[in-house]
Design a protein around this motif. Sequence first.
Motif, PDB file in Angstrom:
ATOM      1  N   MET A 281      20.675   1.091 -49.121  1.00  0.00           N
ATOM      2  CA  MET A 281      19.728   0.246 -48.377  1.00  0.00           C
ATOM      3  C   MET A 281      19.242  -0.821 -49.338  1.00  0.00           C
ATOM      4  N   ARG A 282      19.717  -2.024 -49.070  1.00  0.00           N
ATOM      5  CA  ARG A 282      19.513  -3.073 -50.069  1.00  0.00           C
ATOM      6  C   ARG A 282      18.947  -4.309 -49.387  1.00  0.00           C
TER       7      ARG A 282
ATOM      8  N   GLN B 157      24.928  -7.530 -43.481  1.00  0.00           N
ATOM      9  CA  GLN B 157      23.573  -8.016 -43.188  1.00  0.00           C
ATOM     10  C   GLN B 157      23.525  -8.326 -41.702  1.00  0.00           C
ATOM     11  N   THR B 158      22.423  -7.970 -41.077  1.00  0.00           N
ATOM     12  CA  THR B 158      22.273  -8.278 -39.659  1.00  0.00           C
ATOM     13  C   THR B 158      22.186  -9.800 -39.501  1.00  0.00           C
TER      14      THR B 158
ATOM     15  N   SER C 184      26.824  -0.732 -47.721  1.00  0.00           N
ATOM     16  CA  SER C 184      25.432  -1.084 -47.987  1.00  0.00           C
ATOM     17  C   SER C 184      24.953  -2.029 -46.896  1.00  0.00           C
ATOM     18  N   LEU C 185      23.640  -2.132 -46.764  1.00  0.00           N
ATOM     19  CA  LEU C 185      23.104  -2.825 -45.591  1.00  0.00           C
ATOM     20  C   LEU C 185      21.780  -3.513 -45.910  1.00  0.00           C
ATOM     21  N   HIS C 186      21.677  -4.737 -45.407  1.00  0.00           N
ATOM     22  CA  HIS C 186      20.398  -5.450 -45.384  1.00  0.00           C
ATOM     23  C   HIS C 186      20.019  -5.662 -43.939  1.00  0.00           C
ATOM     24  N   THR C 187      18.818  -5.265 -43.573  1.00  0.00           N
ATOM     25  CA  THR C 187      18.331  -5.533 -42.224  1.00  0.00           C
ATOM     26  C   THR C 187      17.321  -6.676 -42.303  1.00  0.00           C
ATOM     27  N   ASN C 188      17.515  -7.684 -41.437  1.00  0.00           N
ATOM     28  CA  ASN C 188      16.609  -8.827 -41.458  1.00  0.00           C
ATOM     29  C   ASN C 188      15.234  -8.439 -40.936  1.00  0.00           C
ATOM     30  N   SER C 189      14.256  -9.160 -41.398  1.00  0.00           N
ATOM     31  CA  SER C 189      12.892  -8.948 -40.935  1.00  0.00           C
ATOM     32  C   SER C 189      12.649  -9.823 -39.712  1.00  0.00           C
ATOM     33  N   TYR C 190      11.746  -9.345 -38.845  1.00  0.00           N
ATOM     34  CA  TYR C 190      11.587 -10.021 -37.552  1.00  0.00           C
ATOM     35  C   TYR C 190      11.016 -11.430 -37.654  1.00  0.00           C
ATOM     36  N   ASP C 191      10.386 -11.723 -38.791  1.00  0.00           N
ATOM     37  CA  ASP C 191       9.708 -13.026 -38.901  1.00  0.00           C
ATOM     38  C   ASP C 191      10.536 -14.092 -39.607  1.00  0.00           C
TER      39      ASP C 191
ATOM     40  N   ALA D 134      11.812  -3.543 -41.495  1.00  0.00           N
ATOM     41  CA  ALA D 134      13.269  -3.710 -41.582  1.00  0.00           C
ATOM     42  C   ALA D 134      13.902  -2.557 -42.356  1.00  0.00           C
ATOM     43  N   LEU D 135      13.267  -2.179 -43.450  1.00  0.00           N
ATOM     44  CA  LEU D 135      13.774  -1.056 -44.244  1.00  0.00           C
ATOM     45  C   LEU D 135      13.647   0.253 -43.457  1.00  0.00           C
ATOM     46  N   ARG D 136      12.520   0.416 -42.775  1.00  0.00           N
ATOM     47  CA  ARG D 136      12.313   1.637 -41.976  1.00  0.00           C
ATOM     48  C   ARG D 136      13.366   1.753 -40.867  1.00  0.00           C
ATOM     49  N   THR D 137      13.818   0.606 -40.340  1.00  0.00           N
ATOM     50  CA  THR D 137      14.858   0.626 -39.313  1.00  0.00           C
ATOM     51  C   THR D 137      16.095   1.350 -39.842  1.00  0.00           C
TER      52      THR D 137
END
Lengths: 559, 135
Positions: free
Chosen positions: A86-87, A331-332, A363-370, A384-387
């Motif tokens: 989780m990066r 990455q999303t 590995s994965l980066h999830t974007n933040s909603y803002d 995003a990390l919690r997702t």
Amino acid sequence: MIDAQSLKKIQERKVQWEQTTLKKTLEIMPERQPKFVSLSNRPVKVLYTPLDIAEMDYNEDLGFPGEYPFTRGIHATMHRGRLWTMRQFAGFGTAEDTNRRFHYLLSQGQMGLSVAFDLPTLMGYDSDHPLSRGEVGREGVAIDTLEDMEILFKGIPLDQISTSMTINGPAIVLLAMYLAVAEKQGVPPAQLRGTLQADILKEYIAQREWICPPEPAMRILTDIIVYCTRHMPRWNSISISGYHIREAGSTAVQELAFTLYDGLTYVDYGIQAGLEVDEFAPRLSFFFNAHNDFFEEIAKYRAARRIWARELKRRYNPKNPRSLMLRFHTQTAGCSATAQQPLNNIIRTTIQALAAVLGGTQSLHTNSYDETLALPTEEAVTIALRTQQIIAYESEVTNTVDPLGGSYYLERLTNEMEEATYDYFKKLDALGGMIPAIHQGFPQKEIQEAAYTYQKQIENKEKIIVGVNEFVAKEETPIKILKIDPEVEKKQLERLENVKKRRDPIKHEAALERLRAAAKGKENLVPPVLEAVKAYATVGEICDVFREVFGIYRDPGFF
Amino acid sequence: MAEEKQKKIRVLIAKPGLDGHDRGAKIIARALRDAGMEVIYTGLHQTPEQVVATALQEDVDAIGLSILSGAHNYLFPRVLELMKEKGLEDVMLFGGGIIPDEDIVKLKAMGVKEIFTPGTSTEEVIQFLRENIKK
């Protein structure tokens, strides 16, 4: 995959179904749309059956995870053995600001670091360059000299953490700075784990952060690959990226095809530089986008693994199976996030992240909603990390390998994406390879065309984007966004000036002179760049040497 | 024909600064062209001076700046300042990108006619230019 007798029976039943059940249903209730297509506009049928994958050979086309052609995954146990890393990509303001965010993310269970640099750094300019005005520390962290890099990694033991650095044109400079910081911490290059993006071809195709023309840029890159191969066995010398191609508006197939073709180009250059395929292919890594079409994305990752394994085997016949494994970060899709009703982006990100996980990401980066409004706040990054953590620990999708493998639809889609990728390979071959294709604007124009089509589809409501062209809120609720302190630029300029005053001018000048000579000659550029950064030469000064010796690249600017 | 041509709206779409996000700028450039306007696109990495010089040379009715890097609070005012210096007061400045609402208010007060944010349709931009540029 099924014997001819059974297929025949299925065929008969299918015709019967079409003429009875399906027909009756359509009479009573026509479908919602005249045609159904994927996000990338590939036609999708009402139903998929074994007939759609009748030509497939299980052992040859799918096989077993951890074995050629790796369609189902590169490890035998996949996420049962180890979760993805989780990066979260992070960087803003000064090195102190980003260092604080790094410590925060690590304290929240993040497993690796990923550095976002500001635009001046990405373009190889110092914070005091006229073009840098207003950009310092805005889109990422400002790095001018080794001193900034020392602050960035303060209190972070580089032998225990893996670090990914999104840097391309000046990749060699940031790699050298990382090596220099590690040396000060007493960590030898062989122990460093991480990834340098360094994928220069996609800069001309999509991301547009270049310094020199493609030909000398490929020489710098080849030097990086050779250096990392010899000295940094745990380091990924390159992250061959489709992410930015997709963000520029490509289809899923274009992302897949251009990225894999770039990858094959890099392998060719490595071989021409005298490396054995098994020496460096295992350290090549990939980086893909996760967009909204759940199945199309999963098919893309599976097709990517199969094509890469097949092409590497066919072209170079490596002995080490690791040379055939396509490992990737995901990455999303930033471009899928909307400024309208931004909280909805959390849901989009969740679906996209799930596709990446089911597609077997490493590995994965999830974007933040803002992020359509600004760089993310700490709160948004945490969600995003919690997702990812909820997918990993609560959804139970990690319990088995490639759980969607065998789906008639997914397998058919995987095959179709593979075929469409080979069509692009043929076109690129006919143009003389990726660099001539870039000079002719081929991949750029293909992407632009796709981006324009997509925009029109949104405006015609052929594609619905919730909150944008449908389900629009009468009034938007404002959200809290991150503000970059306007003092950042001033602080950074002061520090840069101080470093310039304090450094040894004789050592500094000699190091740049040595680099200039090396650039004009044929020796590997990593050692002279390392010497220059240790003499506190700036990113801009080092890149100026490249600009002087190799020339600059200008945007052809077609639209 | 000649008269017809004179009536066409001329727009400069510009990417100032180091920002490489050109998906939106190129879509807008193409949509405006498809709508019958004459469009000049600067390509990437232009200084404000270069943008204004091109606007002057090309005799445009409007300049559209695309900025997604966060440098808008420097680049818009700087371009406005240079437009004044070069006597381009009658040229309209508009823009688009990732720009927070409160900054939009400030930039509009300074003289930026409109700022479009993500999710805007190309049709909206076309309408806006047609309504605000009388030829």
